[in-house]
Motif scaffolding. Structure first.
Motif, short mmCIF file in Angstrom:
data_model
loop_
_atom_site.label_atom_id
_atom_site.label_comp_id
_atom_site.label_asym_id
_atom_site.label_seq_id
_atom_site.Cartn_x
_atom_site.Cartn_y
_atom_site.Cartn_z
N HIS A 181 0.74 -1.11 -0.27
CA HIS A 181 0.09 -0.08 0.05
C HIS A 181 0.93 1.33 0.04
O HIS A 181 1.85 1.24 0.57
N ASP A 184 2.17 4.15 1.62
CA ASP A 184 2.64 4.38 2.86
C ASP A 184 3.25 3.50 3.58
O ASP A 184 4.11 3.61 4.78
N ASP A 185 3.39 2.27 3.25
CA ASP A 185 3.98 0.99 3.50
C ASP A 185 5.49 1.31 3.65
O ASP A 185 6.48 1.14 4.67
N HIS A 234 0.45 -7.78 3.45
CA HIS A 234 1.94 -7.31 3.77
C HIS A 234 2.61 -8.66 3.57
O HIS A 234 3.58 -8.64 2.85
N GLN A 256 7.01 -4.00 9.96
CA GLN A 256 6.10 -3.22 9.88
C GLN A 256 5.09 -3.03 11.41
O GLN A 256 5.87 -2.92 12.30
#
Ligand SMILES: [Zn+2]
Length: 238
Positions: A11, A13-14, A112, A153
């Protein structure tokens, strides 16, 4: 355009959240870096795909990357199959990076771990010359990145190595805050999610500070690897 580092994120912003400070540092050191987002983040609770696109462009400018592309896979539902692998192979062969950065190997959001394996598989396949791809009508040559590193993350995955990003944490936070609809905003009227809390915003700094503490630096970002880390001499690790 040949890049030194290509960072993939499921995505928009990841990449900023996972390794924004490392990217800002590499750019400052003269490396050419690009970002490829797999989806437009259209399932995000707040904002919209159109807004995310503007936010992603602003974030890329803050980090100083040379290029940012979006493959427009389906948020939440893309799969690790031939069709998706070929689209990623085209990006790898187009930019010919030595280093690929991609999502965490396992995380709260299902995209993810899925995106992580998809990019990793495509990096291998991209090196097989009998897999033919073309871009804008031109055939592409095979290219396999030397290494694939996975940033960390939501979950606290134990890193295999950390990068000292002292001096670049502000740039990382600025790039994350470029996504004005996605994170903590006391005045937002949109629904709250786990990533819109004040704690999550603060965690960007305190998690980097904690990793930095462990290596006697102010801030660090962690990564996991797919094979042994190798150094030329023992002194490389001082
Ligand atoms: Zn994500």
């Amino acid at each position: 355009m040949k890049l030194d580092i290509l960072a993939f994120g499921a995505h928009p912003d990841d990449v900023e959240l996972g390794c924004g400070a490392t990217i800002a540092k590499e750019v400052a050191l003269g490396k050419k870096v690009g970002i490829v987002d797999l989806t437009q983040g259209e399932l995000g609770t707040r904002g919209s795909a159109e807004i995310r696109k503007v936010e992603a462009t602003n974030a890329a400018a803050i980090l100083g990357v040379s290029v940012r592309e979006n493959l427009k896979f389906r948020d939440g539902f893309f799969t690790n199959d031939e069709q998706h692998q070929l689209e990623i192979i085209k990006m790898i062969r187009k930019y010919r990076p030595e280093i690929v950065l991609c999502n965490a190997i396992d995380d709260r959001h299902i995209d993810h771990g899925k995106g992580s394996k998809l990019v990793s598989d495509a990096c291998f396949l991209s090196g097989l010359r009998r897999i033919e791809t073309s871009l804008d009508g031109e055939g592409q040559e095979e290219w396999r990145p030397k290494v694939v590193y996975h940033y960390i993350q939501w979950k606290n995955i134990e890193p295999d190595f950390v990068v000292d990003v002292t001096g670049y944490i502000d740039k990382k936070v600025d790039s994350v805050m470029a996504y004005t609809t996605q994170f903590f905003d006391a005045n937002s009227k949109e629904p709250s999610t786990p990533i819109t809390s004040k704690n999550f915003l603060d965690s960007i700094t305190y998690r980097a500070q904690d990793l930095g503490r462990l290596i006697n630096k102010d801030f660090a970002e962690g990564f996991t690897v797919e094979r042994y880390l190798a150094v030329n001499t023992l002194a490389d690790l001082i």
